[in-house]
Write a protein that holds these residues in place. Structure first.
Motif, PDB file in Angstrom:
ATOM      1  N   LYS A  16       0.865  -1.175   0.000  1.00 30.44           N
ATOM      2  CA  LYS A  16       0.000   0.000   0.000  1.00 30.44           C
ATOM      3  C   LYS A  16       0.901   1.223   0.000  1.00 30.44           C
ATOM      4  O   LYS A  16       1.844   1.293   0.786  1.00 30.44           O
ATOM      5  CB  LYS A  16      -0.883  -0.021   1.247  1.00 30.44           C
ATOM      6  N   HIS A  44      -3.200   4.864  -1.943  1.00 33.86           N
ATOM      7  CA  HIS A  44      -3.903   5.925  -1.213  1.00 33.86           C
ATOM      8  C   HIS A  44      -3.554   7.224  -1.954  1.00 33.86           C
ATOM      9  O   HIS A  44      -2.397   7.626  -1.980  1.00 33.86           O
ATOM     10  CB  HIS A  44      -3.414   5.941   0.244  1.00 33.86           C
ATOM     11  N   ARG A  46      -3.321  10.228  -1.579  1.00 37.04           N
ATOM     12  CA  ARG A  46      -2.851  11.455  -0.933  1.00 37.04           C
ATOM     13  C   ARG A  46      -1.331  11.386  -0.799  1.00 37.04           C
ATOM     14  O   ARG A  46      -0.763  10.294  -0.706  1.00 37.04           O
ATOM     15  CB  ARG A  46      -3.482  11.635   0.460  1.00 37.04           C
ATOM     16  N   ASN A  77      -7.738   3.984  -2.724  1.00 43.58           N
ATOM     17  CA  ASN A  77      -8.047   4.394  -1.350  1.00 43.58           C
ATOM     18  C   ASN A  77      -8.074   5.918  -1.268  1.00 43.58           C
ATOM     19  O   ASN A  77      -7.194   6.589  -1.790  1.00 43.58           O
ATOM     20  CB  ASN A  77      -6.975   3.805  -0.416  1.00 43.58           C
ATOM     21  N   GLY A  78      -9.142   6.407  -0.595  1.00 47.68           N
ATOM     22  CA  GLY A  78      -9.288   7.864  -0.418  1.00 47.68           C
ATOM     23  C   GLY A  78     -10.554   8.358  -1.087  1.00 47.68           C
ATOM     24  O   GLY A  78     -10.886   7.939  -2.203  1.00 47.68           O
ATOM     25  N   ASN A  79     -11.287   9.231  -0.379  1.00 50.42           N
ATOM     26  CA  ASN A  79     -12.547   9.835  -0.874  1.00 50.42           C
ATOM     27  C   ASN A  79     -13.698   8.827  -0.975  1.00 50.42           C
ATOM     28  O   ASN A  79     -14.626   9.045  -1.761  1.00 50.42           O
ATOM     29  CB  ASN A  79     -12.405  10.473  -2.265  1.00 50.42           C
ATOM     30  N   MET A  99     -10.719   0.691  -1.089  1.00 50.40           N
ATOM     31  CA  MET A  99     -10.550   0.541   0.355  1.00 50.40           C
ATOM     32  C   MET A  99     -11.067   1.819   1.012  1.00 50.40           C
ATOM     33  O   MET A  99     -10.853   2.915   0.500  1.00 50.40           O
ATOM     34  CB  MET A  99      -9.066   0.381   0.679  1.00 50.40           C
ATOM     35  N   SER A 100     -11.784   1.659   2.117  1.00 53.60           N
ATOM     36  CA  SER A 100     -12.239   2.827   2.866  1.00 53.60           C
ATOM     37  C   SER A 100     -11.881   2.621   4.329  1.00 53.60           C
ATOM     38  O   SER A 100     -12.087   1.535   4.870  1.00 53.60           O
ATOM     39  CB  SER A 100     -13.749   2.999   2.712  1.00 53.60           C
ATOM     40  N   ALA A 101     -11.353   3.641   4.970  1.00 48.89           N
ATOM     41  CA  ALA A 101     -11.017   3.521   6.401  1.00 48.89           C
ATOM     42  C   ALA A 101     -11.946   4.410   7.221  1.00 48.89           C
ATOM     43  O   ALA A 101     -12.874   3.920   7.874  1.00 48.89           O
ATOM     44  CB  ALA A 101      -9.553   3.880   6.626  1.00 48.89           C
ATOM     45  N   GLU A 102     -11.738   5.710   7.151  1.00 52.16           N
ATOM     46  CA  GLU A 102     -12.522   6.606   8.012  1.00 52.16           C
ATOM     47  C   GLU A 102     -14.001   6.560   7.660  1.00 52.16           C
ATOM     48  O   GLU A 102     -14.854   6.533   8.539  1.00 52.16           O
ATOM     49  CB  GLU A 102     -11.981   8.027   7.915  1.00 52.16           C
ATOM     50  N   LEU A 105     -15.517   3.657   9.159  1.00 53.44           N
ATOM     51  CA  LEU A 105     -15.645   3.721  10.622  1.00 53.44           C
ATOM     52  C   LEU A 105     -16.859   4.565  11.013  1.00 53.44           C
ATOM     53  O   LEU A 105     -17.536   4.279  11.992  1.00 53.44           O
ATOM     54  CB  LEU A 105     -14.375   4.314  11.243  1.00 53.44           C
TER      55      LEU A 105
HETATM   56  C1  FMN Z   1      -8.002   3.680  12.588  1.00 59.73           C
HETATM   57  C2  FMN Z   1      -7.134   3.663  11.360  1.00 59.73           C
HETATM   58  C3  FMN Z   1      -6.073   2.777  11.319  1.00 59.73           C
HETATM   59  C4  FMN Z   1      -5.245   2.734  10.202  1.00 59.73           C
HETATM   60  N1  FMN Z   1      -4.203   1.848  10.165  1.00 59.73           N
HETATM   61  C5  FMN Z   1      -3.434   1.771   9.066  1.00 59.73           C
HETATM   62  C6  FMN Z   1      -2.374   0.821   8.981  1.00 59.73           C
HETATM   63  O1  FMN Z   1      -2.117   0.051   9.904  1.00 59.73           O
HETATM   64  N2  FMN Z   1      -1.638   0.774   7.842  1.00 59.73           N
HETATM   65  C7  FMN Z   1      -1.878   1.618   6.794  1.00 59.73           C
HETATM   66  O2  FMN Z   1      -1.198   1.532   5.767  1.00 59.73           O
HETATM   67  N3  FMN Z   1      -2.872   2.528   6.849  1.00 59.73           N
HETATM   68  C8  FMN Z   1      -3.640   2.634   7.948  1.00 59.73           C
HETATM   69  N4  FMN Z   1      -4.644   3.560   8.014  1.00 59.73           N
HETATM   70  C9  FMN Z   1      -4.825   4.480   6.895  1.00 59.73           C
HETATM   71  C10 FMN Z   1      -5.943   3.965   6.004  1.00 59.73           C
HETATM   72  O3  FMN Z   1      -5.689   2.654   5.533  1.00 59.73           O
HETATM   73  C11 FMN Z   1      -6.156   4.865   4.792  1.00 59.73           C
HETATM   74  O4  FMN Z   1      -5.035   4.827   3.945  1.00 59.73           O
HETATM   75  C12 FMN Z   1      -6.419   6.306   5.150  1.00 59.73           C
HETATM   76  O5  FMN Z   1      -7.232   6.413   6.292  1.00 59.73           O
HETATM   77  C13 FMN Z   1      -7.098   7.009   3.963  1.00 59.73           C
HETATM   78  O6  FMN Z   1      -8.294   6.371   3.618  1.00 59.73           O
HETATM   79  P1  FMN Z   1      -9.724   6.979   4.020  1.00 59.73           P
HETATM   80  O7  FMN Z   1      -9.810   8.329   3.335  1.00 59.73           O
HETATM   81  O8  FMN Z   1     -10.722   5.991   3.502  1.00 59.73           O
HETATM   82  O9  FMN Z   1      -9.742   7.107   5.516  1.00 59.73           O
HETATM   83  C14 FMN Z   1      -5.486   3.619   9.109  1.00 59.73           C
HETATM   84  C15 FMN Z   1      -6.558   4.490   9.168  1.00 59.73           C
HETATM   85  C16 FMN Z   1      -7.389   4.526  10.272  1.00 59.73           C
HETATM   86  C17 FMN Z   1      -8.547   5.490  10.294  1.00 59.73           C
END
Ligand code: FMN
Length: 299
Positions: A16, A44, A46, A77-79, A99-102, A105
């Motif tokens: 990644k 990602h 950004r 990943n992102g947006n 992929m979505s993280a925030e 959540l």
């Molecule tokens: C709680 C949390 C934990 C994360 N842990 C990791 C991680 O262990 N490794 C990683 O490469 N990115 C990690 N990230 C970053 C996300 O994978 C992602 O790249 C970043 O949040 C941007 O995506 P988003 O806009 O969907 O949030 C984490 C993000 C969050 C919110």
């Protein structure tokens, strides 16, 4: 060829990356990873500078260019904040997955295309935690995201959520938030949302404020981070750094104690020749590629 980690069947190598400001540099970096044996690449969109209040939007342009330039599957990943974003991203970039993280959540039902009442998912989540216990700080962090918008309205429960010391205490705060939302709903029967925010008890994205708004937010009561950190009392390290320290108790986070590496003239990454090359790498052709710093290779 994935020749530095043994037979291909025994180990999948996925990577990644964030993007460089320049699209062509990002593409070259992705191609280098592909050549080194990466089998699935998540991009990602950004840059490394786009963090915290400077996050801003991710560039799908960069991701699209990478997708076109490599043969391995690419995830974007992102947006990604809702199901429409997933569909738009797949269409606009041609990637194989997202992929979505925030976003996920804040609304764990994102990939189902639903925006349920927050308590529905909070209760489901708490049931999972009872079955599969984990540190309280994880539970708290999840609920802070899920209840984010409601906690802006019910600030005193935000403080309570930061303070309680047991899972059942956390569940009680969640239950109280649910009751308050339901009371509000019964008072407002038939009411339409006003202002920018739809009803605060619906799972929905949180759009991070820009640097200016962010500083206003900080000037108010205590920041969310401060509240989340109350559990640890004298906590100094971030949660991520604490996790790293648990895995490696001898690790230091003092920047003055970190080894200094000379930079490669061509790529700006730490030079490979500063320390002895590990045996596994000696056998791989990768050691000769100055663009692949040893510090980025995990064994
Ligand atoms: C709680 C949390 C934990 C994360 N842990 C990791 C991680 O262990 N490794 C990683 O490469 N990115 C990690 N990230 C970053 C996300 O994978 C992602 O790249 C970043 O949040 C941007 O995506 P988003 O806009 O969907 O949030 C984490 C993000 C969050 C919110």
């Amino acid at each position: 060829k994935n020749d530095f980690a043994g037979p291909r069947e025994t180990l999948s190598v996925t990577c990644k990356i964030r993007v460089f400001p320049e699209i062509d540099k990002t593409v070259r970096y992705a191609q280098m990873l592909e050549k080194a044996g990466c089998q699935l690449l998540t991009v990602h969109g950004r840059t490394k500078e786009q963090k915290g209040p400077l996050s801003g939007a991710a560039s799908w342009e960069h991701i699209k260019a990478v997708r076109k330039a490599v043969a391995i599957p690419v995830f974007a990943n992102g947006n990604i904040q809702c199901l429409q974003d997933v569909e738009r991203c797949l269409r606009d970039t041609g990637v194989q997955g997202v992929m979505s993280a925030e976003g996920n959540l804040h609304n764990p039902a994102l990939f189902e295309g639903r925006s349920p009442a927050v308590w529905e998912l909070a209760e489901e989540y708490l049931d999972i935690v009872r079955e599969h216990p984990c540190p309280l700080s994880y539970v708290r962090a999840h609920l802070f995201k899920l209840w984010h918008h409601t906690l802006q309205v019910h600030q005193e429960l935000r403080e309570e959520l930061a303070k309680v010391k047991t899972l059942e205490g956390i569940a009680a705060v969640s239950q109280e938030l649910k009751l308050r939302c339901q009371e509000e709903i019964s008072r407002q029967e038939g009411a339409k949302p006003t202002g920018d925010l739809p009803f605060h008890w619906i799972c929905q994205p949180y759009i991070r404020p820009g640097p200016r708004e962010g500083s206003k937010e900080k000037a108010g009561a205590r920041s969310k981070r401060a509240l989340e950190e109350e559990e640890g009392g004298t906590e100094v390290l971030s949660k991520n750094k604490q996790k790293k320290q648990l895995r490696n108790p001898h690790k230091t986070f003092d920047p003055s104690l970190k080894p200094k590496y000379a930079k490669c003239d061509q790529c700006g990454n730490p030079k490979m020749c500063v320390q002895p090359v590990p045996r596994l790498l000696q056998e791989a052709s990768l050691q000769r590629d100055c663009r692949l710093p040893r510090s980025r290779i995990a064994f």
